[in-house]
Design a protein around this motif. Sequence first.
Motif, PDB file in Angstrom:
ATOM      1  N   GLU A 159       0.851  -1.189   0.000  1.00 30.77           N
ATOM      2  CA  GLU A 159       0.000   0.000   0.000  1.00 30.77           C
ATOM      3  C   GLU A 159       0.889   1.243   0.000  1.00 30.77           C
ATOM      4  O   GLU A 159       1.834   1.337   0.797  1.00 30.77           O
ATOM      5  CB  GLU A 159      -0.901  -0.026   1.231  1.00 30.77           C
ATOM      6  N   PRO A 160       0.635   2.229  -0.879  1.00 27.91           N
ATOM      7  CA  PRO A 160       1.579   3.338  -1.064  1.00 27.91           C
ATOM      8  C   PRO A 160       1.870   4.165   0.184  1.00 27.91           C
ATOM      9  O   PRO A 160       3.027   4.543   0.421  1.00 27.91           O
ATOM     10  CB  PRO A 160       0.908   4.185  -2.147  1.00 27.91           C
ATOM     11  N   VAL A 161       0.862   4.487   0.992  1.00 22.99           N
ATOM     12  CA  VAL A 161       1.103   5.303   2.181  1.00 22.99           C
ATOM     13  C   VAL A 161       1.966   4.537   3.179  1.00 22.99           C
ATOM     14  O   VAL A 161       2.923   5.076   3.743  1.00 22.99           O
ATOM     15  CB  VAL A 161      -0.222   5.749   2.824  1.00 22.99           C
ATOM     16  N   ALA A 162       1.634   3.270   3.389  1.00 24.95           N
ATOM     17  CA  ALA A 162       2.444   2.442   4.285  1.00 24.95           C
ATOM     18  C   ALA A 162       3.856   2.278   3.732  1.00 24.95           C
ATOM     19  O   ALA A 162       4.834   2.277   4.483  1.00 24.95           O
ATOM     20  CB  ALA A 162       1.787   1.087   4.482  1.00 24.95           C
ATOM     21  N   ARG A 163       3.962   2.156   2.414  1.00 23.16           N
ATOM     22  CA  ARG A 163       5.277   2.012   1.780  1.00 23.16           C
ATOM     23  C   ARG A 163       6.112   3.272   2.010  1.00 23.16           C
ATOM     24  O   ARG A 163       7.304   3.180   2.301  1.00 23.16           O
ATOM     25  CB  ARG A 163       5.100   1.764   0.284  1.00 23.16           C
ATOM     26  N   LEU A 164       5.491   4.440   1.886  1.00 22.76           N
ATOM     27  CA  LEU A 164       6.224   5.681   2.104  1.00 22.76           C
ATOM     28  C   LEU A 164       6.679   5.788   3.552  1.00 22.76           C
ATOM     29  O   LEU A 164       7.827   6.162   3.821  1.00 22.76           O
ATOM     30  CB  LEU A 164       5.349   6.879   1.733  1.00 22.76           C
ATOM     31  N   TRP A 165       5.802   5.471   4.495  1.00 24.21           N
ATOM     32  CA  TRP A 165       6.207   5.519   5.904  1.00 24.21           C
ATOM     33  C   TRP A 165       7.357   4.555   6.160  1.00 24.21           C
ATOM     34  O   TRP A 165       8.338   4.891   6.842  1.00 24.21           O
ATOM     35  CB  TRP A 165       5.034   5.180   6.827  1.00 24.21           C
ATOM     36  N   HIS A 166       7.264   3.353   5.593  1.00 28.97           N
ATOM     37  CA  HIS A 166       8.319   2.358   5.790  1.00 28.97           C
ATOM     38  C   HIS A 166       9.645   2.855   5.215  1.00 28.97           C
ATOM     39  O   HIS A 166      10.697   2.725   5.855  1.00 28.97           O
ATOM     40  CB  HIS A 166       7.896   1.044   5.121  1.00 28.97           C
ATOM     41  N   ALA A 167       9.592   3.431   4.022  1.00 29.30           N
ATOM     42  CA  ALA A 167      10.812   3.956   3.398  1.00 29.30           C
ATOM     43  C   ALA A 167      11.409   5.071   4.236  1.00 29.30           C
ATOM     44  O   ALA A 167      12.634   5.133   4.446  1.00 29.30           O
ATOM     45  CB  ALA A 167      10.506   4.450   1.991  1.00 29.30           C
ATOM     46  N   ALA A 168      10.553   5.974   4.725  1.00 32.37           N
ATOM     47  CA  ALA A 168      11.042   7.073   5.557  1.00 32.37           C
ATOM     48  C   ALA A 168      11.686   6.543   6.839  1.00 32.37           C
ATOM     49  O   ALA A 168      12.705   7.071   7.299  1.00 32.37           O
ATOM     50  CB  ALA A 168       9.900   8.025   5.893  1.00 32.37           C
ATOM     51  N   THR A 169      11.107   5.490   7.398  1.00 28.67           N
ATOM     52  CA  THR A 169      11.663   4.897   8.615  1.00 28.67           C
ATOM     53  C   THR A 169      13.020   4.262   8.337  1.00 28.67           C
ATOM     54  O   THR A 169      13.966   4.409   9.129  1.00 28.67           O
ATOM     55  CB  THR A 169      10.682   3.859   9.188  1.00 28.67           C
ATOM     56  N   LEU A 170      13.143   3.567   7.222  1.00 26.86           N
ATOM     57  CA  LEU A 170      14.439   3.004   6.833  1.00 26.86           C
ATOM     58  C   LEU A 170      15.495   4.101   6.693  1.00 26.86           C
ATOM     59  O   LEU A 170      16.615   3.981   7.211  1.00 26.86           O
ATOM     60  CB  LEU A 170      14.309   2.249   5.513  1.00 26.86           C
ATOM     61  N   LEU A 171      15.146   5.166   5.992  1.00 25.73           N
ATOM     62  CA  LEU A 171      16.102   6.256   5.785  1.00 25.73           C
ATOM     63  C   LEU A 171      16.453   6.944   7.098  1.00 25.73           C
ATOM     64  O   LEU A 171      17.611   7.328   7.324  1.00 25.73           O
ATOM     65  CB  LEU A 171      15.530   7.258   4.785  1.00 25.73           C
ATOM     66  N   ARG A 172      15.466   7.100   7.960  1.00 26.40           N
ATOM     67  CA  ARG A 172      15.720   7.727   9.267  1.00 26.40           C
ATOM     68  C   ARG A 172      16.677   6.888  10.094  1.00 26.40           C
ATOM     69  O   ARG A 172      17.620   7.417  10.695  1.00 26.40           O
ATOM     70  CB  ARG A 172      14.406   7.907  10.032  1.00 26.40           C
ATOM     71  N   GLU A 173      16.414   5.580  10.169  1.00 28.10           N
ATOM     72  CA  GLU A 173      17.250   4.740  11.014  1.00 28.10           C
ATOM     73  C   GLU A 173      18.629   4.510  10.396  1.00 28.10           C
ATOM     74  O   GLU A 173      19.614   4.317  11.125  1.00 28.10           O
ATOM     75  CB  GLU A 173      16.549   3.412  11.315  1.00 28.10           C
ATOM     76  N   HIS A 174      18.719   4.534   9.070  1.00 25.02           N
ATOM     77  CA  HIS A 174      20.035   4.470   8.429  1.00 25.02           C
ATOM     78  C   HIS A 174      20.858   5.692   8.854  1.00 25.02           C
ATOM     79  O   HIS A 174      22.029   5.580   9.225  1.00 25.02           O
ATOM     80  CB  HIS A 174      19.887   4.429   6.910  1.00 25.02           C
ATOM     81  N   ARG A 175      20.239   6.850   8.794  1.00 28.35           N
ATOM     82  CA  ARG A 175      20.932   8.066   9.235  1.00 28.35           C
ATOM     83  C   ARG A 175      21.257   7.997  10.722  1.00 28.35           C
ATOM     84  O   ARG A 175      22.351   8.385  11.158  1.00 28.35           O
ATOM     85  CB  ARG A 175      20.066   9.293   8.946  1.00 28.35           C
ATOM     86  N   GLY A 176      20.308   7.493  11.512  1.00 24.54           N
ATOM     87  CA  GLY A 176      20.528   7.401  12.948  1.00 24.54           C
ATOM     88  C   GLY A 176      21.685   6.486  13.302  1.00 24.54           C
ATOM     89  O   GLY A 176      22.491   6.801  14.198  1.00 24.54           O
ATOM     90  N   ASP A 177      21.795   5.354  12.627  1.00 20.43           N
ATOM     91  CA  ASP A 177      22.938   4.466  12.860  1.00 20.43           C
ATOM     92  C   ASP A 177      24.246   5.180  12.535  1.00 20.43           C
ATOM     93  O   ASP A 177      25.242   5.042  13.253  1.00 20.43           O
ATOM     94  CB  ASP A 177      22.814   3.212  11.991  1.00 20.43           C
ATOM     95  N   GLY A 178      24.241   5.960  11.457  1.00 23.34           N
ATOM     96  CA  GLY A 178      25.433   6.723  11.099  1.00 23.34           C
ATOM     97  C   GLY A 178      25.743   7.804  12.118  1.00 23.34           C
ATOM     98  O   GLY A 178      26.914   8.075  12.419  1.00 23.34           O
TER      99      GLY A 178
END
Length: 264
Positions: A135-154
């Motif tokens: 589902e597109p909205v859930a997909r966008l939230w999931h993508a944003a979460t991945l990008l956020r946590e990737h940055r957070g790990d860095g």
Amino acid sequence: MFELVEPIATVTFSAVPNEAFLALGMRNYWDGYFAGRAAPLGLAPAGVVHAVFYNFADGEVARHIPWVWGKTTPQEAIIVRERASAATLRQVIGDLADSPGLVRVAHLATRAAVSAPIEGRVLYAALRGLDVPEEPVARLWHAATLLREHRGDGHNAALVAHGIGGTEAHVLLALSLGMRPEEFGRVHHLPVAQLTAVVDGLRGRGLVDARGGFTDAGRDIKDRIEALTDELAAPAYGVLSPDELDELAAGLEPIAAAARAIDD
């Protein structure tokens, strides 16, 4: 990109997801926070979650992990978090949720989100192991979460490289905002003596002056950490062409603006 991605990802920390976790038997907001955010790590012990999350004071994680796993499972927490977060995002962005533009933005964000290196990125790697929602909205939230946590790990790696501990990072942030540490949300509940000891330690390293403000050395180390964090976050977007990156940024702007309104 941080300013555009962060509001979308962090809808997960708002009222509807919190209520969904309370319905599972969580005692308070922080039970739900740790259950939802730590769920991709599985039944990791408190010490591991503390290491991955990095910036909580000693003992805080252990008040919630593993207690929350007596009320739910990581698998259930992942589902509840995604559904409630997507429902919140859909609600706040209104008609944008059903627009063709959102489908395109979700596609571009997901391409970036699943392309970044996982080495040394523990929470990001755990999230990468989850199914990407259709589902597109859930997909966008999931993508944003991945990008956020990737940055957070860095960001955590940058803090470690510069010798800044988790509580120290929050104290420095408070000072950069002109606040006393005991006024700052993430650490205000800690004993004053503990916060004073952290400030004294930073002062002893020449990062904080006698009045509790940044020294030149303190300001320099903060700037270097922020610059390294940006540098370490950049590879996630390398899969996109410059035109696609511009398209993604433009598409995220109204969505992020609507998501920010949750905190207004």
